[in-house]
Design a protein around this motif. Structure first.
Motif, PDB file in Angstrom:
ATOM      1  N   SER A  87       0.842  -1.183   0.000  1.00 17.25           N
ATOM      2  CA  SER A  87       0.000   0.000   0.000  1.00 17.25           C
ATOM      3  C   SER A  87       0.885   1.243   0.000  1.00 17.25           C
ATOM      4  O   SER A  87       2.047   1.197   0.414  1.00 17.25           O
ATOM      5  CB  SER A  87      -0.901   0.007   1.238  1.00 17.25           C
ATOM      6  OG  SER A  87      -1.685  -1.166   1.286  1.00 17.25           O
ATOM      7  N   ALA A  88       0.324   2.351  -0.462  1.00 13.35           N
ATOM      8  CA  ALA A  88       1.095   3.590  -0.555  1.00 13.35           C
ATOM      9  C   ALA A  88       0.294   4.750   0.006  1.00 13.35           C
ATOM     10  O   ALA A  88      -0.936   4.762  -0.033  1.00 13.35           O
ATOM     11  CB  ALA A  88       1.486   3.871  -2.007  1.00 13.35           C
ATOM     12  N   VAL A  89       1.029   5.738   0.509  1.00 15.14           N
ATOM     13  CA  VAL A  89       0.436   7.012   0.906  1.00 15.14           C
ATOM     14  C   VAL A  89       1.046   8.095   0.025  1.00 15.14           C
ATOM     15  O   VAL A  89       2.270   8.207  -0.076  1.00 15.14           O
ATOM     16  CB  VAL A  89       0.682   7.334   2.388  1.00 15.14           C
ATOM     17  CG1 VAL A  89       0.096   8.709   2.737  1.00 15.14           C
ATOM     18  CG2 VAL A  89       0.072   6.266   3.285  1.00 15.14           C
TER      19      VAL A  89
ATOM     20  N   SER B  47      -4.409   1.988  -1.045  1.00 13.09           N
ATOM     21  CA  SER B  47      -3.571   3.173  -0.999  1.00 13.09           C
ATOM     22  C   SER B  47      -4.441   4.421  -0.823  1.00 13.09           C
ATOM     23  O   SER B  47      -5.660   4.378  -1.021  1.00 13.09           O
ATOM     24  CB  SER B  47      -2.735   3.292  -2.277  1.00 13.09           C
ATOM     25  OG  SER B  47      -1.821   2.223  -2.370  1.00 13.09           O
ATOM     26  N   LEU B  48      -3.812   5.532  -0.456  1.00 11.62           N
ATOM     27  CA  LEU B  48      -4.565   6.752  -0.198  1.00 11.62           C
ATOM     28  C   LEU B  48      -3.717   7.986  -0.456  1.00 11.62           C
ATOM     29  O   LEU B  48      -2.487   7.905  -0.500  1.00 11.62           O
ATOM     30  CB  LEU B  48      -5.092   6.764   1.238  1.00 11.62           C
ATOM     31  CG  LEU B  48      -4.049   6.711   2.357  1.00 11.62           C
ATOM     32  CD1 LEU B  48      -3.782   8.101   2.932  1.00 11.62           C
ATOM     33  CD2 LEU B  48      -4.494   5.764   3.469  1.00 11.62           C
TER      34      LEU B  48
ATOM     35  N   ALA C  47      -8.184   6.319  -2.734  1.00 10.83           N
ATOM     36  CA  ALA C  47      -8.937   7.141  -1.790  1.00 10.83           C
ATOM     37  C   ALA C  47      -8.217   8.465  -1.559  1.00 10.83           C
ATOM     38  O   ALA C  47      -6.984   8.509  -1.471  1.00 10.83           O
ATOM     39  CB  ALA C  47      -9.103   6.400  -0.470  1.00 10.83           C
ATOM     40  N   GLY C  48      -8.981   9.539  -1.432  1.00  8.99           N
ATOM     41  CA  GLY C  48      -8.417  10.843  -1.124  1.00  8.99           C
ATOM     42  C   GLY C  48      -8.975  11.379   0.173  1.00  8.99           C
ATOM     43  O   GLY C  48     -10.169  11.199   0.471  1.00  8.99           O
TER      44      GLY C  48
ATOM     45  N   PRO D  26      -5.348   7.339  12.158  1.00  7.05           N
ATOM     46  CA  PRO D  26      -6.558   6.513  11.987  1.00  7.05           C
ATOM     47  C   PRO D  26      -6.793   6.073  10.544  1.00  7.05           C
ATOM     48  O   PRO D  26      -7.488   5.081  10.312  1.00  7.05           O
ATOM     49  CB  PRO D  26      -7.689   7.426  12.484  1.00  7.05           C
ATOM     50  CG  PRO D  26      -7.132   8.811  12.386  1.00  7.05           C
ATOM     51  CD  PRO D  26      -5.676   8.687  12.664  1.00  7.05           C
ATOM     52  N   LEU D  27      -6.231   6.783   9.577  1.00  2.18           N
ATOM     53  CA  LEU D  27      -6.383   6.370   8.178  1.00  2.18           C
ATOM     54  C   LEU D  27      -5.602   5.093   7.899  1.00  2.18           C
ATOM     55  O   LEU D  27      -6.016   4.269   7.083  1.00  2.18           O
ATOM     56  CB  LEU D  27      -5.907   7.474   7.235  1.00  2.18           C
ATOM     57  CG  LEU D  27      -6.632   8.814   7.327  1.00  2.18           C
ATOM     58  CD1 LEU D  27      -6.069   9.801   6.315  1.00  2.18           C
ATOM     59  CD2 LEU D  27      -8.129   8.634   7.123  1.00  2.18           C
TER      60      LEU D  27
END
Length: 203
Positions: free
Chosen positions: A33-35, A158-159, A177-178, A192-193
């Motif tokens: 996953s990525a941020v 990812s977000l 997701a944004g 929390p994200l």
């Protein structure tokens, strides 16, 4: 001789059937996953066209938020519009110098950005070289898509964190997701994200 029990993912590629299976299963297993962070207004205080180290001021909890993403196993990217280049306020070199400094400053707490992506283009720029529309300029998703192509990203988990509607529009266009950051402590916002999950693929 000693042996340890291991109950994680394992493929013995000594036989053709398992070697063939590894071609599809291994790429999936290394996905993470990525941020994606916008820069100005999320990682640093937005003072309008920040491009000098002396003008860069971290948002509260920003360095710690990046380190948390690193520690949880998330790939960590910066995606930032830098129209100041097209407008003639500074050059490409200033962006690279500032991002190099950011990397060194993060390294002091054991944190890092995996890749910085920036867009110097703007259709109303005064510098001819950079005066054009670009699919990398948010709200277009080009910078995010380049990271998705170049890294083993697990897109579905990812977000992106941004402070402007065009950041969230870019995330939506890229299929991730944004989340809108309206200020305050970035570490408290992002914790929390991420939840209790790791960015690493599970067994």
């Amino acid at each position: 001789m000693r042996a340890n029990l291991y109950d994680g993912f394992f493929i013995d590629i000594g036989v053709p059937a398992d070697f063939e299976r590894a071609q599809t299963e291994l790429p999936e297993r290394v996905r993470r996953s990525a941020v994606f962070f916008d820069r100005d207004g999320v990682l640093n205080i937005d003072k309008a066209y920040v491009h000098k180290v002396e003008d860069f001021e971290w948002v509260a909890g920003a360095r710690e938020a990046i380190k948390l993403c690193n520690d949880r196993g998330y790939l960590t990217f910066v995606v930032t519009n830098q129209a100041g280049v097209a407008r003639g306020y500074y050059g490409i070199e200033a962006i690279q110098t500032l991002h190099d400094w950011i990397s060194r400053d993060l390294a002091e707490i054991g944190a890092h950005i995996d890749e910085f992506q920036y867009c110097p283009y703007h259709e109303e720029g005064v510098v001819a070289e950079w005066r054009q529309a670009s699919d990398r300029r948010k709200p277009a998703p080009g910078m995010i898509l380049d990271c998705l192509k170049g890294w083993p990203v697990r897109k579905e988990s990812s977000l992106l964190v941004g402070d402007m509607p065009h950041d969230l529009q870019a995330a939506a266009a890229a299929g991730i997701a944004g989340h809108l950051f309206k200020g305050g402590d970035l570490l408290s916002f992002i914790r929390p994200l991420l939840g209790a999950n790791s960015g690493l693929i599970g067994p």
